[in-house]
Scaffold this active site. Structure first.
Site, mmCIF file in Angstrom:
data_model
loop_
_atom_site.group_PDB
_atom_site.id
_atom_site.type_symbol
_atom_site.label_atom_id
_atom_site.label_comp_id
_atom_site.label_asym_id
_atom_site.label_seq_id
_atom_site.Cartn_x
_atom_site.Cartn_y
_atom_site.Cartn_z
ATOM 1 N N GLY A 88 -5.215 -10.754 -2.244
ATOM 2 C CA GLY A 88 -5.480 -10.801 -3.684
ATOM 3 C C GLY A 88 -6.958 -10.953 -3.958
ATOM 4 O O GLY A 88 -7.702 -11.563 -3.183
ATOM 5 N N LYS A 128 -5.585 -10.042 12.731
ATOM 6 C CA LYS A 128 -5.855 -11.430 12.316
ATOM 7 C C LYS A 128 -5.584 -12.412 13.463
ATOM 8 O O LYS A 128 -6.377 -13.328 13.689
ATOM 9 C CB LYS A 128 -5.020 -11.764 11.078
ATOM 10 C CG LYS A 128 -5.481 -10.969 9.840
ATOM 11 C CD LYS A 128 -4.498 -11.083 8.701
ATOM 12 C CE LYS A 128 -4.968 -10.335 7.469
ATOM 13 N NZ LYS A 128 -3.919 -10.197 6.455
ATOM 14 N N GLU A 179 0.839 -1.202 0.000
ATOM 15 C CA GLU A 179 0.000 0.000 0.000
ATOM 16 C C GLU A 179 0.879 1.259 0.000
ATOM 17 O O GLU A 179 2.005 1.221 0.496
ATOM 18 C CB GLU A 179 -0.852 0.038 1.276
ATOM 19 C CG GLU A 179 -1.742 -1.166 1.499
ATOM 20 C CD GLU A 179 -3.035 -1.097 0.721
ATOM 21 O OE1 GLU A 179 -3.369 -0.017 0.192
ATOM 22 O OE2 GLU A 179 -3.706 -2.137 0.634
HETATM 23 N N1 HSE Z 1 -2.513 -6.201 3.443
HETATM 24 C C1 HSE Z 1 -2.870 -7.561 3.662
HETATM 25 C C2 HSE Z 1 -1.661 -8.457 3.417
HETATM 26 C C3 HSE Z 1 -4.008 -7.925 2.757
HETATM 27 O O1 HSE Z 1 -0.650 -7.971 2.892
HETATM 28 O O2 HSE Z 1 -1.679 -9.625 3.751
HETATM 29 C C4 HSE Z 1 -4.796 -9.127 3.196
HETATM 30 O O3 HSE Z 1 -5.413 -8.964 4.432
#
Ligand code: HSE
Length: 402
Positions: A297, A200, A185
């Site tokens: 993805g 997570k 990002e």
């Molecule tokens: N930004 C997260 C990653 C996307 O790179 O795993 C998926 O949750």
């Protein structure tokens, strides 16, 4: 025929629509009936898009339509996603989502609301992208006492660490290249500082413990302080460096952490590279099971959302129970956790380091690193480690050992 609405026509939302289009036959066979996207909610218009006529800008059109049974929320963020989901559940519409921030923060409230209204709240895509992980924990492993969950839960950081290791480039250079290619990002903080992995592992810790683990209680370190010298030492130790999210059940309760770890190469997690995610779950009777796949993805994540939609349609009229409860869990303090550590100091404080950490430490020599003294400690509690580390005049780095 079941009718659904997709909230947010971005990467994951458009993926959901695509999976339902491309795999329409398989979806219909699995659900026992056709599934049609009736509305797509977005602020934007999509002229020329195959689904442009389904795009609406007002959530009430969706909420007021009795034909809509399921809402797929793929917008991300807390608001307005929370209000939209809450309103849908209050009207008996089921919700499935990829929104890990919202699940980590408000998951138990949304599950309770779903239960109260005879609907379901599912969130398979919020952890491990396309990997069918949560349903397996919640279903096939429901009878197990889960002892630990250890995962590489963030694809962006795993990609960066893999590149740094293989190409010998520094963190900033690899991050910039990843951003240029669209793998990271523009604002990479949530990924590189471990916040994404923290949410997570908070969700996994909650499912594992059957209580709510607040993500703000989980000690979290990211990868921005990892250097190419660390990889040199890792190679000397026959280990890899991975950002791990860990939840363990011990005698003093549950403990969770997100941090970069040195992990022995014989552990399968050490060999998970690039954008892939992998999660090891240890059940008291089952032993170890590993899940591996694309953690991010468009299509992989969308496939997990569609799996939830199918589950809901197959169980129409029934609440699908998920082990996400409101009762708060107090995690065991990080200070008590005992492990080995790897430490790097400047060569001129070698004697001080030996004095502080004791003669039992084991020196590590990096092939291309000079002017440093690096060593492995014996087993220490986090509290003890930090008290000793603070006594040293110049610390160049440290890592936890898995
Ligand atoms: N930004 C997260 C990653 C996307 O790179 O795993 C998926 O949750």
């Amino acid at each position: 025929m079941a009718k659904v609405a997709v909230l947010g026509y971005g990467t994951v939302g458009s993926g959901v629509v695509e999976v339902l289009d491309v795999n329409a036959k398989e979806v219909s066979e699995s659900a026992g009936e056709k599934i049609e996207v009736k509305y797509i909610l977005d602020l934007r218009d999509f002229p020329g898009d195959k689904h442009e006529t389904q795009v609406v800008h007002d959530i009430n059109i969706i909420l007021d339509d009795p034909e809509i049974e399921v809402i797929c929320e793929t917008m991300g963020g807390i608001e307005p996603a929370f209000s939209f989901e809450k309103s849908a559940l209050e009207r008996g519409k089921s919700v499935c989502t990829s929104n890990k921030e919202l699940v980590a923060k408000c998951g138990p409230e949304l599950v309770e609301l779903a239960k109260k209204n005879g609907a379901s709240f599912l969130f398979e895509a919020s952890v491990g992208g396309g990997i069918p992980l949560l349903r397996t924990i919640n279903d096939s492993m429901k009878h197990e006492k889960i002892d630990s969950i250890t995962g590489i839960l963030n694809g962006t950081t795993n990609y960066i660490l893999t590149k740094m290791d293989r190409e010998g480039m520094g963190f900033a250079t690899v991050l910039k290249a990843a951003q240029d290619k669209g793998y990271a990002e523009k604002n990479p903080e949530a990924d590189v500082e471990g916040y994404d992995a923290c949410r997570k592992i908070a969700i996994l810790s909650s499912l594992m413990s059957g209580k709510h683990v607040n993500y703000e209680d989980i000690y979290t370190e990211g990868i921005s302080r990892i250097s190419i010298e660390d990889f040199d030492y890792a190679r000397a130790l026959n280990m890899s460096i991975k950002l791990l999210g860990i939840c363990k059940r011990g005698e003093s309760g549950y403990s969770s952490i997100v941090s970069p770890f040195l992990i022995p190469n014989e552990n399968p997690l050490a060999n998970v590279n690039g954008v892939f995610n992998a999660v090891n779950v240890h059940g008291n009777m089952l032993g170890d099971v590993m899940f591996y796949g694309k953690g991010a993805g468009k299509n992989a994540t969308a496939s997990a959302v569609v799996a939830d939609v199918i589950d809901i349609i197959k169980h129409r009229g029934r609440h699908i129970d998920v082990n996400l409860k409101s009762e708060e869990l107090t995690l065991s303090p990080k200070d008590n956790t005992v492990r080995q550590f790897f430490v790097r100091v400047q060569e001129d404080v070698r004697n001080q380091a030996v004095e502080v950490f004791g003669s039992g430490i084991e020196e590590v020599k990096g092939e291309n690193v000079h002017g440093e003294f690096a060593f492995l400690t014996g087993d220490l509690s986090e509290k003890d480690f930090w008290e000793r580390l603070r006594k040293l005049d110049s610390v160049k780095g440290y890592l936890r050992l898995y």
